[in-house]
Design a protein around this motif. Structure first.
Motif, PDB file in Angstrom:
ATOM      1  N   LEU A  31       0.821  -1.209   0.000  1.00  0.00           N
ATOM      2  CA  LEU A  31       0.000   0.000   0.000  1.00  0.00           C
ATOM      3  C   LEU A  31       0.855   1.258   0.000  1.00  0.00           C
ATOM      4  O   LEU A  31       0.492   2.271  -0.624  1.00  0.00           O
ATOM      5  N   ASP A  32       1.991   1.222   0.673  1.00  0.00           N
ATOM      6  CA  ASP A  32       2.917   2.367   0.637  1.00  0.00           C
ATOM      7  C   ASP A  32       3.334   2.670  -0.798  1.00  0.00           C
ATOM      8  O   ASP A  32       3.386   3.836  -1.216  1.00  0.00           O
TER       9      ASP A  32
ATOM     10  N   GLN B  90       0.378   4.188  -2.774  1.00  0.00           N
ATOM     11  CA  GLN B  90       0.119   5.578  -2.407  1.00  0.00           C
ATOM     12  C   GLN B  90       1.122   6.533  -3.044  1.00  0.00           C
ATOM     13  O   GLN B  90       0.800   7.693  -3.308  1.00  0.00           O
TER      14      GLN B  90
ATOM     15  N   VAL C  99      -6.416   5.041  -3.720  1.00  0.00           N
ATOM     16  CA  VAL C  99      -6.202   3.611  -3.541  1.00  0.00           C
ATOM     17  C   VAL C  99      -7.394   3.030  -2.788  1.00  0.00           C
ATOM     18  O   VAL C  99      -7.770   3.542  -1.728  1.00  0.00           O
TER      19      VAL C  99
ATOM     20  N   LEU D 139      -4.593   3.955   7.234  1.00  0.00           N
ATOM     21  CA  LEU D 139      -3.839   4.679   6.208  1.00  0.00           C
ATOM     22  C   LEU D 139      -4.704   5.678   5.448  1.00  0.00           C
ATOM     23  O   LEU D 139      -4.199   6.381   4.569  1.00  0.00           O
TER      24      LEU D 139
ATOM     25  N   LEU E 238      -7.277   4.971   3.435  1.00  0.00           N
ATOM     26  CA  LEU E 238      -7.574   4.472   2.093  1.00  0.00           C
ATOM     27  C   LEU E 238      -9.036   4.053   1.991  1.00  0.00           C
ATOM     28  O   LEU E 238      -9.692   3.768   2.990  1.00  0.00           O
TER      29      LEU E 238
END
Length: 246
Positions: A34-35, A38, A44, A64, A66
């Motif tokens: 996910l990092d 992003q 996302v 996060l 999202l």
């Protein structure tokens, strides 16, 4: 045109249970994934299931900031269609959460190509003909075409694998574009597996992240490491990828 990334994630994986929630370098593989997504600057959305086992996935996405959509575990095509409707996406980048080191610049190049043509019948990918290692895969298509696939597709494989109705061109009017890695430093970078599906894949990815700071590297740097250290490739070169419909 609103383009978002939808990544599918679930904890009930079969070859390596709860694989995306395993850790390397103090973070789950899912958070590494996910990092990287992003870093593209695109919205996302995590498309997961309604199973209680997937609560940790939802909690991480919420933490996060999202988007999240929860739907069917087996009918993943319908899960994506629900995410598209809920988040009102005109264009979709589909990735899978077993790609913790996916390069955001590789994804961004595909999005640039899709935006430039703005064709509802266009399907852009970097794995129709494989030049990148597994673990760098993306697919880009219009939200409208996936919603139509959700309405029309009846084959179980199409419901499970999301995009096969599109890239197998079952309607006969899709325009398929493959973006190869033209500046690959390796003679055959496609032989490498930077994806997470088995315990041996986990060992390789953990080594890359913890010994080589792999989470901070781009695709060229990662492949250069693999070229220089054949013992890393030996960790998972025997793994066979599941075929469509398996």
């Amino acid at each position: 045109m609103k383009i978002g990334i939808i990544t599918q994630a679930r904890a009930t994986s079969t070859r390596l249970p709860a694989k995306v929630l395993l850790t390397a370098g103090g973070r789950t593989f899912l958070q590494h994934h996910l990092d990287h997504l992003q870093a593209t600057g695109l919205p996302v959305i995590v498309a997961t299931t309604t199973n209680i086992d997937d609560e940790p996935i939802v909690e991480l996405a919420d933490r996060l900031g999202l988007g999240v959509f929860r739907g069917s575990e087996l009918d993943v095509l319908n899960r994506f269609a629900g995410a598209i409707r809920e988040h009102e996406l005109d264009g979709v980048v589909r990735v899978t959460s077993d790609c913790p080191l996916i390069d955001p610049q590789v994804v961004a190049a595909g999005v640039d190509r899709f935006r430039a043509e703005a064709d509802e019948n266009l399907y852009v990918s970097n794995c129709l003909e494989r030049t990148y290692p597994r673990g760098m895969d993306y697919e880009i298509f219009s939200g409208a075409r996936l919603l139509k696939a959700d309405a029309d597709a009846t084959l179980p494989a199409d419901r499970e694998h999301v995009t096969s109705y599109l890239h197998q061109n079952r309607t006969g009017d899709m325009r398929l574009v493959n973006l190869p890695w033209t500046d690959s430093p390796a003679p055959d970078a496609s032989k490498y597996r930077l994806t997470l599906d088995t315990a041996d894949d986990r060992e390789l990815l953990t080594r890359l992240i913890e010994d080589f700071d792999g989470a901070a590297l781009n695709i060229a740097d990662l492949v250069a490491i693999m070229d220089k250290h054949p013992e890393l490739h030996a960790l998972n070169e025997h793994i066979e990828q599941k075929k469509l419909g398996e």
